[in-house]
Design an enzyme around this catalytic site. Structure first.
Site, PDB file in Angstrom:
ATOM      1  N   PRO A 197       0.844  -1.200   0.000  1.00 39.68           N
ATOM      2  CG  PRO A 197       0.040  -1.011   2.190  1.00 39.68           C
ATOM      3  CD  PRO A 197       0.777  -1.936   1.273  1.00 39.68           C
ATOM      4  CB  CYS A 225       3.368   4.909   7.393  1.00 35.22           C
ATOM      5  SG  CYS A 225       3.585   6.499   6.555  1.00 35.22           S
ATOM      6  CE  LYS A 248       5.243  -2.933   4.819  1.00 38.47           C
ATOM      7  NZ  LYS A 248       4.994  -1.821   3.897  1.00 38.47           N
ATOM      8  CG  ASN A 268       7.921  -3.936   1.888  1.00 30.01           C
ATOM      9  OD1 ASN A 268       7.696  -2.968   2.602  1.00 30.01           O
ATOM     10  ND2 ASN A 268       7.977  -3.834   0.582  1.00 30.01           N
ATOM     11  CG  ASP A 278      16.059  -1.537  -0.551  1.00 26.82           C
ATOM     12  OD1 ASP A 278      15.217  -0.626  -0.687  1.00 26.82           O
ATOM     13  OD2 ASP A 278      17.112  -1.396   0.091  1.00 26.82           O
ATOM     14  NE  ARG A 316      11.026   2.874  -1.740  1.00 32.77           N
ATOM     15  CZ  ARG A 316      12.255   3.045  -1.284  1.00 32.77           C
ATOM     16  NH1 ARG A 316      12.902   4.178  -1.511  1.00 32.77           N
ATOM     17  NH2 ARG A 316      12.856   2.083  -0.606  1.00 32.77           N
TER      18      ARG A 316
END
EC number: 1.3.1.-
Length: 323
Positions: free
Chosen positions: A16, A100, A139, A200, A202, A225
């Protein structure tokens, strides 16, 4: 990987991302090989649920696959209420954001700021899990800072309180997105719990995806990304994991087709003028490899109307094909 009653098509998940994983992007990633696409973060503050931004984020009409909605906040009761609201709106999985690192999220003690307070983490998880009948996922990051990597502790709290699966970004809150992700903590977390763990951070290629899966023992990977302007990364990873062979880079004709599909869907979803404005960042990502000097993107970024954007891109791709 299975999350509650739901079996994913594969073990590759779209992370997300605020302002990015809207319905047009989620649908595109799903079509191009993602097993699950988690929606943008929704605030637990009921005062913002009726805003245009929130209504767009909650729009799942006609969406294929499992609908997973991420919520963020620091108040257990409000988080429970947000979970119930989103389930009533069609969410089949609720994902809690404790990963986040953004200042505007952390200053409200939400996102990865919560990792400093394991007791509050437990209260939020309990409140959300008890509030809904659907699976609840979480997450997180590996910890608050490099001296306080408490990911294993948080993972155990998650498992003990009914979390169905856990995604871990291989950085601390303090790291933001700087430096390189580390996977040793994710490996430790996977060894410490029995619920599915998603790695998660890279993961930018099919080979890197396999390396991370092999090293951590994780059940799935999450791509953020690396999918910006490159949504075909999901099929590349899926193909490589299944066959050990690398798919060729998409031809420019296919890049054009995917980009135009995405652009048209953004225009339709957001309308004028918002659709054209939101399209700019996506087009910039798609064309980074082709428009390295940024000459076309500077021209494109002042176009206000959808038809102007479409005409400009059609001409740009014609020129590319001719060279």
């Amino acid at each position: 990987m299975r999350i509650g009653p739901y079996q994913l098509d594969n073990n590759i998940i779209v992370a997300p991302m605020a302002g990015i994983t809207d319905r047009p992007f989620r649908q595109l990633c799903r079509r191009l090989g993602a097993g699950l696409a988690v929606s943008e973060m929704m605030s637990s503050n009921p005062k913002v649920w009726k805003t245009d931004k929130s209504m767009n984020r909650m729009d799942h009409s006609g969406e294929s696959g499992i609908r997973s909605v991420q919520i963020a906040g620091a108040d257990p009761a409000l988080m429970a209420q947000a979970a119930q609201f989103n389930v009533a709106n069609g969410a089949q999985i609720i994902d809690i954001n404790m990963g986040c690192p953004a200042k505007k999220v952390n200053k409200k003690l939400a996102g990865s700021a919560l990792l400093q307070y394991p007791e509050l983490v437990e209260q939020i998880v309990q409140a959300v899990v008890n509030a809904v009948e659907v699976p609840v996922t979480l997450k997180i990051r590996t910890g608050w800072d490099t001296q306080n990597r408490n990911g294993v502790e948080i993972a155990k709290i998650a498992e003990q309180n009914g979390i169905a699966s856990l995604a871990v970004h291989g950085r601390t809150k303090a790291c933001m997105y700087k430096g390189e992700a580390e996977y040793a903590t994710i490996k430790d977390i996977k060894r410490s719990v029995t619920i599915p763990v998603v790695a998660n951070g890279d993961i930018t290629s099919a080979q890197k995806a396999k390396q991370v899966l092999d090293y951590t023992g994780a059940d799935a990977i999450m791509i953020g990304r690396a999918a910006q302007g490159r949504p075909w990364i999901f099929r590349e990873i899926d193909h490589f994991l299944q066959t050990g062979k690398q798919l060729p880079t998409p031809e420019i004709s296919e890049v054009r087709s995917i980009l135009m599909e995405h652009l048209t869907n953004l225009h339709q979803f957001y309308g004028e003028p918002m659709g054209a404005r939101i399209a700019r960042k996506h087009v910039s990502w798609y064309l980074q490899a082709h428009d390295q000097a940024g000459q076309f993107r500077r021209v494109f970024n002042v176009l206000e109307m959808p038809n102007e954007q479409i005409d400009a891109l059609e001409q740009y791709f014609k020129t590319l094909a001719a060279n």
